[in-house]
Design an enzyme around this catalytic site. Structure first.
Site, PDB file in Angstrom:
ATOM      1  N   LYS A 104       0.861  -1.181   0.000  1.00  0.00           N
ATOM      2  CA  LYS A 104       0.000   0.000   0.000  1.00  0.00           C
ATOM      3  C   LYS A 104       0.896   1.229   0.000  1.00  0.00           C
ATOM      4  O   LYS A 104       1.690   1.432   0.933  1.00  0.00           O
ATOM      5  CB  LYS A 104      -0.920  -0.010   1.225  1.00  0.00           C
ATOM      6  CG  LYS A 104      -1.961  -1.123   1.175  1.00  0.00           C
ATOM      7  CD  LYS A 104      -2.983  -1.017   2.292  1.00  0.00           C
ATOM      8  CE  LYS A 104      -4.020  -2.149   2.173  1.00  0.00           C
ATOM      9  NZ  LYS A 104      -5.044  -2.093   3.234  1.00  0.00           N
ATOM     10  N   SER A 208       2.465  -5.951   3.811  1.00  0.00           N
ATOM     11  CA  SER A 208       1.831  -6.868   4.757  1.00  0.00           C
ATOM     12  C   SER A 208       1.923  -8.283   4.213  1.00  0.00           C
ATOM     13  O   SER A 208       1.525  -8.535   3.068  1.00  0.00           O
ATOM     14  CB  SER A 208       0.358  -6.498   4.980  1.00  0.00           C
ATOM     15  OG  SER A 208       0.243  -5.188   5.514  1.00  0.00           O
ATOM     16  N   ALA A 209       2.452  -9.186   5.019  1.00  0.00           N
ATOM     17  CA  ALA A 209       2.621 -10.572   4.582  1.00  0.00           C
ATOM     18  C   ALA A 209       1.275 -11.218   4.309  1.00  0.00           C
ATOM     19  O   ALA A 209       0.318 -11.043   5.071  1.00  0.00           O
ATOM     20  CB  ALA A 209       3.368 -11.368   5.643  1.00  0.00           C
ATOM     21  N   PHE A 210       1.195 -11.955   3.216  1.00  0.00           N
ATOM     22  CA  PHE A 210      -0.023 -12.682   2.884  1.00  0.00           C
ATOM     23  C   PHE A 210      -0.214 -13.851   3.838  1.00  0.00           C
ATOM     24  O   PHE A 210       0.751 -14.484   4.279  1.00  0.00           O
ATOM     25  CB  PHE A 210       0.048 -13.206   1.455  1.00  0.00           C
ATOM     26  CG  PHE A 210      -0.666 -12.334   0.455  1.00  0.00           C
ATOM     27  CD1 PHE A 210      -1.797 -12.780  -0.210  1.00  0.00           C
ATOM     28  CD2 PHE A 210      -0.207 -11.053   0.187  1.00  0.00           C
ATOM     29  CE1 PHE A 210      -2.447 -11.986  -1.126  1.00  0.00           C
ATOM     30  CE2 PHE A 210      -0.849 -10.245  -0.726  1.00  0.00           C
ATOM     31  CZ  PHE A 210      -1.979 -10.707  -1.380  1.00  0.00           C
ATOM     32  N   ASP A 277     -14.001   1.614  10.010  1.00  0.00           N
ATOM     33  CA  ASP A 277     -14.342   0.917   8.765  1.00  0.00           C
ATOM     34  C   ASP A 277     -14.284  -0.600   8.900  1.00  0.00           C
ATOM     35  O   ASP A 277     -13.901  -1.294   7.966  1.00  0.00           O
ATOM     36  CB  ASP A 277     -13.377   1.389   7.660  1.00  0.00           C
ATOM     37  CG  ASP A 277     -13.848   0.972   6.273  1.00  0.00           C
ATOM     38  OD1 ASP A 277     -15.066   0.963   6.037  1.00  0.00           O
ATOM     39  OD2 ASP A 277     -12.997   0.663   5.428  1.00  0.00           O
ATOM     40  N   GLU A 282     -12.671 -11.654   9.484  1.00  0.00           N
ATOM     41  CA  GLU A 282     -12.377 -12.982   8.933  1.00  0.00           C
ATOM     42  C   GLU A 282     -11.873 -13.908  10.028  1.00  0.00           C
ATOM     43  O   GLU A 282     -11.282 -13.474  11.019  1.00  0.00           O
ATOM     44  CB  GLU A 282     -11.335 -12.883   7.812  1.00  0.00           C
ATOM     45  CG  GLU A 282     -11.861 -12.179   6.565  1.00  0.00           C
ATOM     46  CD  GLU A 282     -10.900 -12.289   5.397  1.00  0.00           C
ATOM     47  OE1 GLU A 282     -10.081 -13.243   5.382  1.00  0.00           O
ATOM     48  OE2 GLU A 282     -10.955 -11.430   4.502  1.00  0.00           O
ATOM     49  N   ASP A 297      -6.740  -5.131   7.111  1.00  0.00           N
ATOM     50  CA  ASP A 297      -7.093  -3.860   6.469  1.00  0.00           C
ATOM     51  C   ASP A 297      -7.282  -2.746   7.494  1.00  0.00           C
ATOM     52  O   ASP A 297      -8.403  -2.313   7.788  1.00  0.00           O
ATOM     53  CB  ASP A 297      -8.359  -4.018   5.623  1.00  0.00           C
ATOM     54  CG  ASP A 297      -8.151  -4.945   4.438  1.00  0.00           C
ATOM     55  OD1 ASP A 297      -7.013  -5.009   3.942  1.00  0.00           O
ATOM     56  OD2 ASP A 297      -9.114  -5.615   4.024  1.00  0.00           O
TER      57      ASP A 297
END
Length: 408
Positions: A104, A208-210, A277, A282, A297
């Protein structure tokens, strides 16, 4: 090997001339293997520090839009969520050893506050908020934010020259100041005035690591019971009904177990960073209904240090419950020798982009922490400590069988 082949397929990598070997000691793989019922990584995990260094140092071998942007290119229903052009821009960067991270770029300077007339759903995406959110999450001992680090990216060599996406290639241009720029491509945000630019090539951002792919470690995306209205008028039930939590408690899985307590944890975290927001959360399906909530996020946090949005704490003051471990950690961080702002300041100095937060944002953390403790105290005065504070201090370490293995 089967794991090698499956992992390459899930990461959707183009096969190079010489096949890459999946190294078992790779920090990306070790991070994934360390995910357990207790969090995304163990306390004091050496793997996480190594992963942060790798994301900072490794050369990118591929760049592409995220799945969000790809979906928007073909299915953009702007009547559902109002966004101005260009505020939503992120890229997937891939590295050696099958590493993958979400990039980002910087959209707002650290000293700038979000305008008070902005709705939360048109706020900027801040790269430094993603970095700071990871550090705060680790300090709170939640360990629910993926490892995130700041980095300077050469947009020419590390994005334009390695991407195979023709749409992404087409949105690069050189500005009048001779800086290399690019912008998001979507039916409603395809204007050069919303571009991000290097200086002339270097651009700072967050990585950011997946998490493991959904095929390897399935996750559920669940609407937040305290979701806000995503329109210019109208309110949700929780905003007008102070007894709303009674309704939530009647609905499974909030009627028993840890889910509601985890929602309160998430609300406390969001209040500290000022994030309004959080419309969904998850969870890994492997850990069942009592698994931890992922705090993903966080780029809309740390927008206004001068304002404390107490409505974010609605799950806490409407339900009047909190985990004992969470309360003990908050109380510790309120002590002068372990002041939250001081711990955050020291932690953030480890990042390449330090200072990540301005001093007013750090001091706002102390102020908001006091507001949280005041809300808990009010609940205890009303209902008693036994009903408000849930004892979760004696949970054993998760067995090895509960760890998220990539081989299953």
């Amino acid at each position: 090997s089967r794991r090698h082949k499956l992992y390459r397929q899930e990461l959707n990598l183009t096969s190079p001339a010489a096949p890459l070997m999946l190294q078992p000691e790779a920090s990306w793989l070790q991070f994934h293997l360390g995910i357990s019922r207790d969090g995304l990584y163990p306390r004091s995990s050496p793997t996480i520090n190594r992963l942060l260094r790798d994301m900072q140092d490794f050369t990118t071998i591929s760049a592409d839009y995220s799945q969000d942007e790809k979906a928007l290119l073909g299915a953009c229903d702007c009547s559902q969520i109002v966004k101005p052009s260009g505020v939503h821009l992120k890229l997937v960067l891939r590295f050696q050893d099958f590493g993958k991270a979400m990039f980002k770029p910087m959209r707002q300077k650290r000293e700038e506050e979000t305008p008070e007339d902005f709705f939360y759903f048109i706020d900027f995406q801040r790269h430094n908020a993603e970095i700071a959110a990871f550090h705060l999450d680790r300090i709170l001992d939640f360990r629910r934010v993926p490892p995130t680090v700041g980095r300077f990216i050469n947009v020419t060599k590390e994005i334009l020259e390695v991407t195979k996406n023709e749409i992404l290639q087409s949105v690069f241009f050189v500005s009048p100041a001779s800086n290399v720029c690019f912008f998001a491509k979507c039916p409603y945000m395809c204007k050069t005035e919303y571009a991000v630019c290097g200086n002339p090539h270097l651009l700072e951002g967050s990585l950011s690591a997946f998490l493991p792919s959904l095929n390897l470690a399935p996750r559920l995306s669940i609407p937040n019971p305290w979701i806000r209205s995503y329109s210019f008028d109208g309110k949700e039930e929780w905003e007008v009904n102070p007894l709303y939590c009674n309704t939530v408690r009647e609905i499974y899985p909030y009627s028993n177990g840890n889910r509601l307590l985890n929602i309160v944890d998430m609300a406390i975290f969001d209040f500290l960073i000022g994030n309004m927001d959080r419309h969904h959360y998850e969870m890994f399906t492997k850990f069942g209904d009592d698994g931890f909530l992922l705090h993903l996020d966080n780029a809309r946090g740390f927008g206004r240090h001068s304002h404390d949005e107490t409505s974010i704490l609605a799950p806490l003051f409407q339900c009047c419950i909190i985990k004992r471990t969470t309360l003990l950690r908050l109380q510790l961080l309120a002590e002068p020798e372990y002041r939250l702002s001081d711990v955050m300041r020291e932690s953030l100095l480890q990042d390449l982009l330090a200072p990540v937060l301005t001093e007013p944002h750090l001091l706002a953390l102390d102020r908001r922490l006091q507001l949280i403790l005041k809300a808990v105290g009010k609940c205890i005065d009303t209902y008693g400590e036994a009903k408000v504070v849930a004892n979760d201090t004696t949970q054993p370490e998760a067995p090895a069988s509960d760890r998220a293995k990539l081989t299953t």
